[in-house]
Design an enzyme around this catalytic site. Structure first.
Site, PDB file in Angstrom:
ATOM      1  CG  ASN A 194      40.930  52.550  55.446  1.00 57.63           C
ATOM      2  OD1 ASN A 194      40.923  52.738  54.244  1.00 57.63           O
ATOM      3  ND2 ASN A 194      39.985  53.015  56.245  1.00 57.63           N
ATOM      4  CB  CYS A 200      45.652  52.652  59.943  1.00 55.47           C
ATOM      5  SG  CYS A 200      44.573  53.296  61.236  1.00 55.47           S
ATOM      6  CD  GLU A 252      48.035  56.227  58.200  1.00 56.85           C
ATOM      7  OE1 GLU A 252      47.197  55.303  58.272  1.00 56.85           O
ATOM      8  OE2 GLU A 252      47.733  57.423  58.272  1.00 56.85           O
ATOM      9  CB  CYS A 305      45.063  57.794  63.840  1.00 62.37           C
ATOM     10  SG  CYS A 305      45.919  56.213  63.720  1.00 62.37           S
TER      11      CYS A 305
HETATM   12  N1  THU Z   1      42.209  55.372  59.338  1.00 64.03           N
HETATM   13  C1  THU Z   1      43.357  55.159  58.627  1.00 64.03           C
HETATM   14  O1  THU Z   1      43.424  54.258  57.781  1.00 64.03           O
HETATM   15  N2  THU Z   1      44.426  55.961  58.895  1.00 64.03           N
HETATM   16  C2  THU Z   1      44.402  57.020  59.750  1.00 64.03           C
HETATM   17  O2  THU Z   1      45.447  57.604  60.024  1.00 64.03           O
HETATM   18  C3  THU Z   1      43.112  57.455  60.318  1.00 64.03           C
HETATM   19  C4  THU Z   1      42.075  56.373  60.374  1.00 64.03           C
HETATM   20  C5  THU Z   1      41.048  54.491  59.066  1.00 64.03           C
HETATM   21  C6  THU Z   1      40.788  53.458  60.130  1.00 64.03           C
HETATM   22  C7  THU Z   1      39.323  53.135  59.859  1.00 64.03           C
HETATM   23  O3  THU Z   1      39.269  52.109  58.868  1.00 64.03           O
HETATM   24  C8  THU Z   1      38.755  54.408  59.275  1.00 64.03           C
HETATM   25  O4  THU Z   1      39.850  55.222  58.950  1.00 64.03           O
HETATM   26  C9  THU Z   1      37.827  55.147  60.216  1.00 64.03           C
HETATM   27  O5  THU Z   1      38.455  55.389  61.434  1.00 64.03           O
END
Ligand code: THU
Length: 131
Positions: free
Chosen positions: A44, A55, A57, A88
């Protein structure tokens, strides 16, 4: 196709260690196996304008296309404790778009298919079928 979950976990942890998370302090790393046997990964990348955060992903999908495209067959996501994390909702949609049929995910409740983690998903086929 043989899936080496340990390799995916190792690559997800490596990616997580490169996360840019000055705001949440919540690094995430992901890795996936492609149909042609590549391993792609991502972390992320946050932003001072919080909603612009990428994110893990998102950066993994960029890695997928940067390295030649194709479809995902297996996926692994970790938090900073190297524990499995669920993608998420938005990222389940992102994974669905690029999934091979029957794509598998290691989840907090065992290995599941993409259809189990985003049931009755809207996707590319709907655009054609319902045009
Ligand atoms: N986050 C991800 O990178 N992927 C997910 O599927 C869940 C959330 C990150 C976004 C943000 O930088 C941190 O987790 C906190 O929400």
């Amino acid at each position: 196709m043989q899936i080496d979950w340990e390799v995916l976990k190792t690559e997800a942890i490596k990616a997580m260690q490169n996360a840019y998370v000055p705001y949440s302090k919540f690094p995430v790393g992901v890795a996936a196996l492609t149909e042609d046997g590549r391993v792609v990964s991502g972390c992320n990348i946050e932003n001072a304008s919080y909603g612009v955060t990428l994110c893990a992903e998102c950066s993994m999908v960029s890695d997928l296309f940067r390295t030649g495209g194709g479809r995902l067959v297996a996926f692994y996501c970790v938090d900073k404790h190297n524990n499995i994390l669920m993608p998420c909702g938005r990222c389940r949609q992102l994974l669905y778009e690029h999934s091979a049929p029957g794509m598998l995910l290691e989840t907090v409740s065992g290995i599941k298919t993409i259809d189990e983690v985003i049931p009755d998903a809207f996707g590319p086929r709907d655009l054609e079928a319902r045009a």
